[in-house]
Design an enzyme around this catalytic site. Structure first.
Site, PDB file in Angstrom:
ATOM      1  N   HIS A  43      36.419  34.084  31.604  1.00 48.00           N
ATOM      2  CA  HIS A  43      37.323  35.321  31.979  1.00 48.00           C
ATOM      3  C   HIS A  43      37.206  36.608  31.434  1.00 48.00           C
ATOM      4  O   HIS A  43      38.342  36.879  31.470  1.00 48.00           O
ATOM      5  CB  HIS A  43      38.149  34.461  32.147  1.00 48.00           C
ATOM      6  CG  HIS A  43      38.558  35.011  33.769  1.00 48.00           C
ATOM      7  ND1 HIS A  43      39.822  34.390  34.464  1.00 48.00           N
ATOM      8  CD2 HIS A  43      38.780  36.181  34.100  1.00 48.00           C
ATOM      9  CE1 HIS A  43      39.581  35.264  35.707  1.00 48.00           C
ATOM     10  NE2 HIS A  43      38.771  36.846  35.939  1.00 48.00           N
ATOM     11  N   HIS A  66      36.083  40.031  32.023  1.00 52.94           N
ATOM     12  CA  HIS A  66      35.757  42.120  32.960  1.00 52.94           C
ATOM     13  C   HIS A  66      34.812  42.511  32.645  1.00 52.94           C
ATOM     14  O   HIS A  66      35.202  43.676  31.485  1.00 52.94           O
ATOM     15  CB  HIS A  66      37.251  42.289  34.112  1.00 52.94           C
ATOM     16  CG  HIS A  66      37.216  41.069  35.269  1.00 52.94           C
ATOM     17  ND1 HIS A  66      37.129  41.315  36.127  1.00 52.94           N
ATOM     18  CD2 HIS A  66      38.454  41.015  34.907  1.00 52.94           C
ATOM     19  CE1 HIS A  66      37.903  40.004  37.223  1.00 52.94           C
ATOM     20  NE2 HIS A  66      38.236  39.704  35.771  1.00 52.94           N
ATOM     21  N   ARG A  84      32.576  44.660  33.382  1.00 49.19           N
ATOM     22  CA  ARG A  84      33.150  46.011  34.320  1.00 49.19           C
ATOM     23  C   ARG A  84      31.362  46.570  35.068  1.00 49.19           C
ATOM     24  O   ARG A  84      31.228  47.533  35.879  1.00 49.19           O
ATOM     25  CB  ARG A  84      33.971  47.129  33.987  1.00 49.19           C
ATOM     26  CG  ARG A  84      34.579  46.669  34.026  1.00 49.19           C
ATOM     27  CD  ARG A  84      35.719  46.619  34.842  1.00 49.19           C
ATOM     28  NE  ARG A  84      36.931  46.385  34.916  1.00 49.19           N
ATOM     29  CZ  ARG A  84      38.122  45.633  35.763  1.00 49.19           C
ATOM     30  NH1 ARG A  84      37.441  45.181  36.972  1.00 49.19           N
ATOM     31  NH2 ARG A  84      38.966  45.814  35.684  1.00 49.19           N
ATOM     32  N   HIS A  91      39.963  31.567  42.734  1.00 50.24           N
ATOM     33  CA  HIS A  91      40.763  32.497  42.746  1.00 50.24           C
ATOM     34  C   HIS A  91      42.294  32.053  43.243  1.00 50.24           C
ATOM     35  O   HIS A  91      41.796  32.633  44.227  1.00 50.24           O
ATOM     36  CB  HIS A  91      40.904  33.837  42.113  1.00 50.24           C
ATOM     37  CG  HIS A  91      41.997  35.092  42.691  1.00 50.24           C
ATOM     38  ND1 HIS A  91      41.786  36.281  41.510  1.00 50.24           N
ATOM     39  CD2 HIS A  91      42.648  35.280  43.469  1.00 50.24           C
ATOM     40  CE1 HIS A  91      43.258  37.143  41.757  1.00 50.24           C
ATOM     41  NE2 HIS A  91      43.576  36.381  42.756  1.00 50.24           N
ATOM     42  N   HIS A 137      42.930  31.506  35.733  1.00 51.42           N
ATOM     43  CA  HIS A 137      44.553  31.946  35.309  1.00 51.42           C
ATOM     44  C   HIS A 137      45.342  31.325  35.982  1.00 51.42           C
ATOM     45  O   HIS A 137      46.661  31.815  36.644  1.00 51.42           O
ATOM     46  CB  HIS A 137      44.559  33.319  36.172  1.00 51.42           C
ATOM     47  CG  HIS A 137      43.366  34.413  36.845  1.00 51.42           C
ATOM     48  ND1 HIS A 137      44.187  33.621  38.237  1.00 51.42           N
ATOM     49  CD2 HIS A 137      42.589  35.002  37.396  1.00 51.42           C
ATOM     50  CE1 HIS A 137      43.328  34.179  39.156  1.00 51.42           C
ATOM     51  NE2 HIS A 137      42.704  35.475  38.886  1.00 51.42           N
ATOM     52  N   ASP A 169      41.088  36.499  30.721  1.00 53.16           N
ATOM     53  CA  ASP A 169      40.709  37.522  32.020  1.00 53.16           C
ATOM     54  C   ASP A 169      40.865  39.223  32.038  1.00 53.16           C
ATOM     55  O   ASP A 169      41.641  40.220  32.266  1.00 53.16           O
ATOM     56  CB  ASP A 169      42.186  37.413  33.409  1.00 53.16           C
ATOM     57  CG  ASP A 169      42.397  38.122  34.225  1.00 53.16           C
ATOM     58  OD1 ASP A 169      40.878  39.003  34.382  1.00 53.16           O
ATOM     59  OD2 ASP A 169      43.177  37.877  35.669  1.00 53.16           O
TER      60      ASP A 169
END
Length: 437
Positions: free
Chosen positions: A57, A59, A61, A178, A231, A304
């Site tokens: 997990h 990010h 971008r 999520h 999460h 995350d």
């Protein structure tokens, strides 16, 4: 021909000591008193040799939000934290909801060279929650996507969630949810409870997470498909997942390092570094999450990692973006939360931060850990080191770490990705050198 390395005197996750010889991207010898005259020697006395960490997990971008992070800078951050593989979430611009975009992300990772980058495909078109994305096309693409998520948004429509679970079952994919009922969290700013009332901030109730998980495990049971819960943050969610596993439902779950260590009390100062979704919860929730990771109810740790420009965090609480960077600090935080008190050992850490996330994400090469013939993905960690965590420990673009100024144990000194050294003596290796290796 790639550089060869002799890692001398490392402590393996099971506590034994060994030398490891790396040649052509592979562990070719492992044992006592390994010799290799032409290999670069790395003194690993006192260091823990862990299989390369895998983050399910992250990010990154890119494309679209390069002011926050790029695949290159994000994988440099990963290497600094001991990671050799990351799964890149789909909330880019354009969204990773087609074969073309996920193949672009894959190519950017291959060009950077710091870590294996596996794209996660969006469940719905544009993360809009109305129409399924091209799941089959992404699965059949060069990126071979097997994990799908609208992370940042919940797939709140139960019929759409059922259809997604049915679709990915054909190629043993997994939907990573999520879990956030949007109607229960509209305008939410922090964990709902006594403190949110005291601070005058709209609350994010635990039931908004727990109710979605309860619905989705039943859908997964009905369909016979794989569900992964992103999460997990509440004690109630742990109980729902424990119940689902007792019924044989194919559900896995992750917890973030920050939910294992930090509590809602940090919100008292209105410092937006502590604003995250799902929010920091209570001390009782933190303890339940720790115990769930220890007993296997929660399967893995996932960061995350969510970098933001400074201006997105350096503002009033209500306007600030949600998210924290976590790749560079994750191993130290798990060490502080659960290894230091003996509830996890280093073999457990290897499982929850390497082999199990790779298994959930259908990533080959991590199942057996550090063995002869395995790809040379590993990290050397100094468990006796200690540091006041600072921006100098951050290797990506984001500086929105909740740990700045906190004393954290341990330090990653060396990382090897497919036999290439990406971190040497605690410093991320130069881009040009990684590209040449």
């Amino acid at each position: 021909m790639s550089e060869s390395f002799l890692i001398a005197g490392a402590t393996l996750p099971d506590g034994s000591r060994a030398d490891l010889l790396i040649e052509d991207g592979t562990v070719v010898e492992l044992g006592a008193s390994v010799s290799a005259t032409d290999a670069t020697r790395v003194d690993a006395d006192g260091l823990i040799a862990l299989p390369g960490l895998v983050d399910l997990h992250t990010h990154l971008r890119e494309p679209g939000y390069e002011q926050s992070e790029t695949v290159l800078t994000g994988t440099r951050a990963a290497a600094a934290g001991g990671y050799t593989a990351v799964f890149a979430m789909a909330n880019t611009s354009p969204v990773s909801d087609t074969a073309g975009v996920v193949e672009q992300v894959l190519s950017l990772g291959e060009a950077a060279g710091y870590a294996t980058v596996r794209p996660i495909g969006a469940v719905t078109v544009g993360l809009g929650g109305e129409q399924l994305a091209e799941l089959g096309a992404m699965a059949a693409s060069r990126a071979q996507v097997r994990v799908f998520s609208d992370d940042g948004f919940c797939v709140s429509d139960p019929m759409l969630m059922r259809r997604a679970l049915e679709y990915v079952k054909a190629f043993d994919g997994v939907i990573a949810q999520h879990a956030q009922e949007p109607r229960l969290t509209q305008g939410a700013q922090m964990n709902e409870g006594v403190l949110s009332g005291e601070l005058g901030l709209a609350g994010w109730p635990a039931v908004a997470e727990e109710s979605i998980i309860a619905r989705d495990v039943l859908l997964a049971e009905h369909v016979g498909s794989r569900l992964h819960v992103c999460h997990v943050s509440t004690a109630g969610s742990v109980e729902v997942i424990r119940w689902a596993k007792s019924r044989g439902i194919r559900v896995t779950a992750e917890v973030t390092p920050h939910h294992l260590l930090l509590t809602e009390d940090l919100v008292r100062g209105y410092d937006a570094r502590y604003k995250v979704n799902p929010p920091l919860r209570t001390r009782d929730d933190v303890e339940a999450l720790r115990e769930a990771l220890v007993d296997g109810t929660i399967d893995i740790v996932a960061t995350d990692h969510a970098p933001h420009p400074v201006e997105a965090k350096d503002t009033e609480w209500d306007a600030a973006a949600n998210g924290m960077v976590g790749l560079e600090s994750a191993l130290s935080v798990v060490h502080a939360a659960l290894v230091a008190d003996g509830r996890l050992d280093w073999a457990d850490v290897a499982r929850v931060m390497s082999s199990k996330p790779a298994e959930i994400g259908s990533l080959a090469g991590y199942a057996d850990g550090l063995v002869v013939g395995a790809p040379a993905n590993l990290t050397l960690y100094d468990p006796e080191a200690s540091r006041s965590f600072s921006t100098e420990d951050l290797a990506g673009k984001g500086v929105n770490s909740p740990y700045l100024g906190l004393e954290l144990p341990g330090r990653v000194l060396h990382t090897f990705h497919q036999g290439r050294r990406t971190v040497a003596d605690g410093t991320v290796v130069d881009v040009a050198e990684v590209a040449r290796a």
